[in-house]
Design a protein around this motif. Structure first.
Motif, short mmCIF file in Angstrom:
data_model
loop_
_atom_site.label_atom_id
_atom_site.label_comp_id
_atom_site.label_asym_id
_atom_site.label_seq_id
_atom_site.Cartn_x
_atom_site.Cartn_y
_atom_site.Cartn_z
N VAL A 131 0.82 -1.19 -0.23
CA VAL A 131 -0.11 0.04 0.10
C VAL A 131 0.72 1.24 -0.06
O VAL A 131 0.65 2.31 -0.62
N LEU A 132 1.79 1.23 0.98
CA LEU A 132 2.85 2.32 0.99
C LEU A 132 3.53 2.60 -0.40
O LEU A 132 3.61 3.82 -0.67
N ASN A 133 4.21 1.94 -0.82
CA ASN A 133 4.49 1.85 -2.25
C ASN A 133 3.74 2.33 -3.25
O ASN A 133 4.08 2.80 -4.11
N GLN A 134 2.50 1.97 -3.46
CA GLN A 134 1.55 2.07 -4.36
C GLN A 134 1.08 3.49 -4.43
O GLN A 134 0.87 4.08 -5.21
N VAL A 135 1.11 4.15 -3.14
CA VAL A 135 0.81 5.44 -2.79
C VAL A 135 1.85 6.52 -2.94
O VAL A 135 1.51 7.80 -2.75
N ALA A 136 3.09 5.75 -2.90
CA ALA A 136 4.09 6.78 -2.48
C ALA A 136 4.27 7.78 -3.90
O ALA A 136 4.52 9.07 -3.61
N ILE A 137 4.06 7.47 -5.17
CA ILE A 137 4.18 8.50 -6.27
C ILE A 137 2.95 9.45 -6.06
O ILE A 137 3.30 10.62 -6.45
N LEU A 138 1.64 8.98 -6.18
CA LEU A 138 0.79 9.95 -5.69
C LEU A 138 0.77 10.88 -4.46
O LEU A 138 0.83 12.03 -4.59
N GLY A 139 1.68 10.31 -3.42
CA GLY A 139 1.99 11.01 -2.39
C GLY A 139 2.81 12.29 -2.63
O GLY A 139 2.62 13.50 -2.20
N ILE A 140 3.95 12.01 -3.55
CA ILE A 140 5.08 12.93 -3.76
C ILE A 140 4.35 14.03 -4.53
O ILE A 140 4.61 15.31 -4.42
N ILE A 141 3.44 13.80 -5.53
CA ILE A 141 2.72 14.80 -6.55
C ILE A 141 1.84 15.37 -5.52
O ILE A 141 1.87 16.56 -5.68
N ALA A 142 1.04 14.85 -4.68
CA ALA A 142 -0.10 15.36 -3.86
C ALA A 142 0.58 16.38 -2.93
O ALA A 142 -0.10 17.46 -2.83
N LEU A 143 1.50 16.14 -2.24
CA LEU A 143 2.45 16.93 -1.53
C LEU A 143 2.69 18.23 -2.20
O LEU A 143 2.62 19.63 -1.36
N GLY A 144 3.25 18.23 -3.07
CA GLY A 144 3.70 19.51 -3.93
C GLY A 144 2.47 20.17 -4.24
O GLY A 144 2.58 21.65 -4.16
N LEU A 145 1.41 19.45 -4.73
CA LEU A 145 0.22 20.43 -5.03
C LEU A 145 -0.20 21.07 -3.94
O LEU A 145 -0.88 22.09 -3.97
N THR A 146 -0.14 20.51 -2.66
CA THR A 146 -0.83 21.19 -1.22
C THR A 146 -0.09 22.43 -1.21
O THR A 146 -0.72 23.46 -0.67
N VAL A 147 1.13 22.53 -1.38
CA VAL A 147 1.80 23.73 -1.33
C VAL A 147 1.37 24.98 -1.86
O VAL A 147 1.01 26.04 -1.44
N ALA A 148 0.81 24.61 -3.15
CA ALA A 148 0.09 25.60 -4.06
C ALA A 148 -1.30 25.82 -3.62
O ALA A 148 -1.69 26.87 -3.45
N LEU A 149 -2.12 24.86 -3.05
CA LEU A 149 -3.30 25.08 -2.78
C LEU A 149 -3.32 25.66 -1.35
O LEU A 149 -4.57 26.53 -1.17
N VAL A 150 -2.36 25.68 -0.77
CA VAL A 150 -2.40 26.54 0.38
C VAL A 150 -2.42 28.11 0.32
O VAL A 150 -3.08 28.80 1.02
N GLN A 151 -1.84 28.59 -0.82
CA GLN A 151 -2.20 29.91 -1.40
C GLN A 151 -3.29 29.92 -2.41
O GLN A 151 -3.49 30.90 -3.03
N GLY A 152 -4.20 28.97 -2.53
CA GLY A 152 -5.38 29.23 -3.26
C GLY A 152 -4.98 28.94 -4.77
O GLY A 152 -5.61 29.37 -5.72
N LEU A 153 -3.87 28.37 -5.02
CA LEU A 153 -3.68 28.09 -6.39
C LEU A 153 -3.85 26.73 -7.15
O LEU A 153 -3.14 25.76 -6.61
#
Length: 310
Positions: free
Chosen positions: A34-56
């Motif tokens: 499970v961790l291995n399957q979500v790792a790539i999604l997690g890397i991308i989603a965490l970067g997106l979170t930084v943009a969404l913090v500013q509403g972007l």
């Protein structure tokens, strides 16, 4: 109690799947799967979170992930670059520059991030297809690069280690530094932040640059995991789930706010549901439908909680 609803859902899903298929789901091997399957999604989603913090909203991450993985494979396979580390660093620098360019257009051009990144995503997709001539890089990729997706650190798959490093770095950035506090302030009220002396425009470059770099990193991990450099159909897989994970996170622990821990919970929830449904033999089209429903519920919950805060 609303802030713990997502965590309760995660625990409930784990309990239900464990009861239904204890011999397959509730095993240490499946835990690492499970961790291995979500790792790539997690890397991308965490970067997106930084943009969404500013509403972007960053819709270019799918094109960026595909381009990043393909370029690294192409340069290494053709001998343009001999060092995997150098290839990764150059791709990350290129992604940062593209993300920062998006930020310049958004901040100084006054154009919606939604439109700018949607257009950039299309451009990146076109560039990737043009550079590759729609041909997949099938051989010549060195083992030093493949270890990013196929290696292990002890019992832990390398993609999980990369995910953990990205999560810690971005958590510290957002929660423990002045840059992070300014980002949250801008996301709360950009005009008030500007009047307080915060260089609001500059932070759009930083946020979209980080989002693009994480997308490219995720794309390279995908390429290393598959052992090929595909010019299409890589990043698209993670676009919807990345937004789903971030919005699920915005209804967790700190309702109405995007944050790193929340996104990690969102990624785990999506991973457990996907893994559990696959083990149960549920058809793929139902898995897509369930993910869409989860995203709708997460967006509704996050919007509702934001309205309550106001």
């Amino acid at each position: 109690m609303s802030r713990y609803g997502t965590i309760a859902s995660l625990v409930t899903c784990i309990a239900v799947f464990s009861l239904l298929r204890p011999e397959v789901f509730a095993t240490s091997q499946n835990f690492f799967n499970v961790l291995n399957q979500v790792a790539i999604l997690g890397i991308i989603a965490l970067g997106l979170t930084v943009a969404l913090v500013q509403g972007l909203f960053d819709l270019s991450l799918a094109g960026m992930a595909t381009l990043g993985g393909f370029l690294a494979c192409k340069w290494l396979a053709e001998g343009t670059l001999s060092s995997p580390i150098l290839a990764v660093l150059i791709v990350l620098a290129l992604a940062l520059a593209i993300g920062a360019f998006n930020g310049v257009v958004v901040a100084y051009g006054g154009v919606s991030a939604f439109i700018v990144t949607l257009a950039m995503g299309s451009i990146l997709t076109g560039v990737t297809l043009g550079v590759s001539d729609s041909q997949t890089v099938l051989s010549g990729i060195p083992d030093g690069f493949l270890i990013m997706g196929q290696g292990e650190v002890g019992p832990i798959p390398t993609p999980v280690v990369i995910l953990a490093v990205v999560a810690v770095v971005l958590y510290v950035l957002l929660e423990q530094t002045q840059i992070g506090r300014h980002m949250y302030a801008i996301g709360g009220n950009a005009e008030t932040s500007r009047l307080s002396g915060i260089p609001v425009r500059r932070y759009a470059l930083i946020a979209l640059g980080i989002s693009a770099a994480c997308a490219a990193l995720g794309g390279m991990v995908v390429a290393a995991n598959l052992g090929v450099g595909r010019p299409q159909g890589v990043g698209d897989t993670y676009l919807l789930d990345s937004f789903a994970a971030a919005f699920i996170g915005a209804s967790t622990l700190r309702p109405g706010r995007f944050h790193i821990l929340g996104t990690v919970v969102g990624v785990l929830l999506i991973g457990v549901i996907n893994n559990g449904l696959s083990i149960m033999g549920v058809e793929t089209f139902w898995q897509y439908a369930v993910r869409g429903i989860i995203l709708l519920l997460a967006v509704f919950a996050a919007s509702f909680l934001v309205m309550r805060r106001r």
